[in-house]
Enzyme design. Structure first.
Site, PDB file in Angstrom:
ATOM      1  N   HIS A 103      -6.936  -6.773  -0.781  1.00 45.45           N
ATOM      2  CA  HIS A 103      -5.874  -5.775  -0.592  1.00 45.45           C
ATOM      3  C   HIS A 103      -4.879  -6.206   0.487  1.00 45.45           C
ATOM      4  O   HIS A 103      -3.722  -5.799   0.460  1.00 45.45           O
ATOM      5  CB  HIS A 103      -6.519  -4.447  -0.196  1.00 45.45           C
ATOM      6  CG  HIS A 103      -5.577  -3.297  -0.100  1.00 45.45           C
ATOM      7  ND1 HIS A 103      -4.999  -2.706  -1.200  1.00 45.45           N
ATOM      8  CD2 HIS A 103      -5.097  -2.618   0.981  1.00 45.45           C
ATOM      9  CE1 HIS A 103      -4.221  -1.711  -0.815  1.00 45.45           C
ATOM     10  NE2 HIS A 103      -4.259  -1.639   0.503  1.00 45.45           N
TER      11      HIS A 103
ATOM     12  N   TYR B  13      -2.030  11.372   1.709  1.00 43.50           N
ATOM     13  CA  TYR B  13      -2.891  11.506   0.533  1.00 43.50           C
ATOM     14  C   TYR B  13      -2.985  12.958   0.072  1.00 43.50           C
ATOM     15  O   TYR B  13      -3.026  13.239  -1.125  1.00 43.50           O
ATOM     16  CB  TYR B  13      -4.297  10.982   0.858  1.00 43.50           C
ATOM     17  CG  TYR B  13      -4.339   9.504   1.120  1.00 43.50           C
ATOM     18  CD1 TYR B  13      -4.482   8.589   0.067  1.00 43.50           C
ATOM     19  CD2 TYR B  13      -4.224   9.001   2.410  1.00 43.50           C
ATOM     20  CE1 TYR B  13      -4.523   7.225   0.305  1.00 43.50           C
ATOM     21  CE2 TYR B  13      -4.254   7.634   2.657  1.00 43.50           C
ATOM     22  CZ  TYR B  13      -4.398   6.754   1.596  1.00 43.50           C
ATOM     23  OH  TYR B  13      -4.434   5.400   1.835  1.00 43.50           O
TER      24      TYR B  13
ATOM     25  N   ASP C 215       0.854  -1.186   0.000  1.00 40.61           N
ATOM     26  CA  ASP C 215       0.000   0.000   0.000  1.00 40.61           C
ATOM     27  C   ASP C 215       0.899   1.248   0.000  1.00 40.61           C
ATOM     28  O   ASP C 215       1.757   1.374  -0.872  1.00 40.61           O
ATOM     29  CB  ASP C 215      -0.952  -0.065   1.203  1.00 40.61           C
ATOM     30  CG  ASP C 215      -1.994   1.026   1.224  1.00 40.61           C
ATOM     31  OD1 ASP C 215      -2.987   0.927   0.472  1.00 40.61           O
ATOM     32  OD2 ASP C 215      -1.819   1.993   2.002  1.00 40.61           O
TER      33      ASP C 215
END
Length: 292
Positions: free
Chosen positions: A271, A217, A110
């Site tokens: 994931h 982010y 990730d």
């Protein structure tokens, strides 16, 4: 549950000063083993690698699992600019310098995978081999979205994270109910048990941690960056076919950015493949790292 209780026999922890922050890390394996740095993703911390550390250290690697800046017990700045890709790469290079490792292997999942891509691009001579899980090479993201519009919907949460303060309030409400739910709802049943969630929540409660996690982010969206370009170190890309957030096509497209690489997709994993399919993941990592 306290932090010390997460350590297993043979694992040690310490806090070091690198690149202007205090970085907490867990180490295992022989001190003269080939260095292997494990980089976790959102919203985990070093403990993301609980099913890898022992297996990799047992095969002779010097395993180093840090909390990325702003996560767990590692400090981080409050401002968005402090989480730009270049800063994250500098953290890893500075950590390796401090530990005395001129060259090292990288494994990232990730956000840790994104940092691994960027580190390999910036320091191609220093990275021996790299394994990336569930994380695309950033240069291919827009092209994949154009050819697979469904990825845009899967990435909608990134837009929500750009809003000031609201994501922090939403994700922390009800003792992090939405974050807890994000782990259990997007993984195979039983992947994250009650004690696992308790350990994560303890880290999320640390002052400023949620804000820092979201700033990754925000920095990615706001800060211009040069292309990463072609990746020189040999690279293994692992993906889960049932990843809720990132299409496997991102991994396939990322492979085209590698001078030497391989892509493998587990048909039943999501994931969280490092936790759902640890035997498969560990075997793939070890076989790849042991190649000459």
């Amino acid at each position: 549950m306290n932090e010390g209780s997460l350590l297993q026999p043979g694992w040690t922890e310490r806090v070091v000063q690198v690149n202007g922050i205090s970085m907490h890390l867990v180490e295992a394996g022989p001190e003269d083993g080939s260095p292997l740095i494990l980089l976790h993703g959102f919203p985990e911390f070093w403990w993301a690698w609980r099913k890898q550390i022992g297996a990799l250290a047992g095969q002779g690697f010097r395993v180093i699992a840090p909390d990325l800046r702003g996560y767990g017990q590692s400090t981080g700045p409050g401002e968005v600019l402090g989480y730009g890709i270049e800063r994250l790469v500098e953290d890893i290079a500075a950590l390796a310098d401090m530990l005395g490792h001129e060259r090292f292997n990288l494994v990232g999942h990730d956000w840790g995978g994104i940092v691994a891509w960027a580190t390999a691009a910036s320091h191609p001579v220093r990275v021996l081999r790299m394994v990336v899980m569930s994380a695309p090479h950033l240069d291919i993201f827009r092209d994949v979205i154009r050819s697979h519009p469904s990825q845009l919907l899967r990435s909608a949460y990134i837009g929500f994270f750009q809003v000031p303060l609201v994501p922090e309030a939403s994700l922390s409400a009800g003792d992090f109910f939405l974050l807890r739910r994000s782990l259990t709802a997007t993984s195979k049943a039983g992947t994250f048990g009650a004690e696992d969630i308790k350990a994560y929540a303890q880290e999320w409660r640390r002052h400023g941690r949620l804000h820092a996690m979201l700033n990754y982010y925000r920095a990615l969206a706001r800060n211009p960056r040069p292309p990463l370009a072609r990746i020189v170190p040999p690279t293994l890309i692992l993906w889960g076919k049932r990843d809720h957030a990132l299409l496997p096509e991102l991994g396939e497209a990322s492979l085209l950015q590698c001078a030497t690489g391989r892509f493998e997709c587990h048909p039943a994993a999501t994931h969280w493949l490092h936790l759902e399919e640890p035997q498969w993941v560990n075997e793939k990592i070890l076989a790849f790292l042991h190649q000459s």
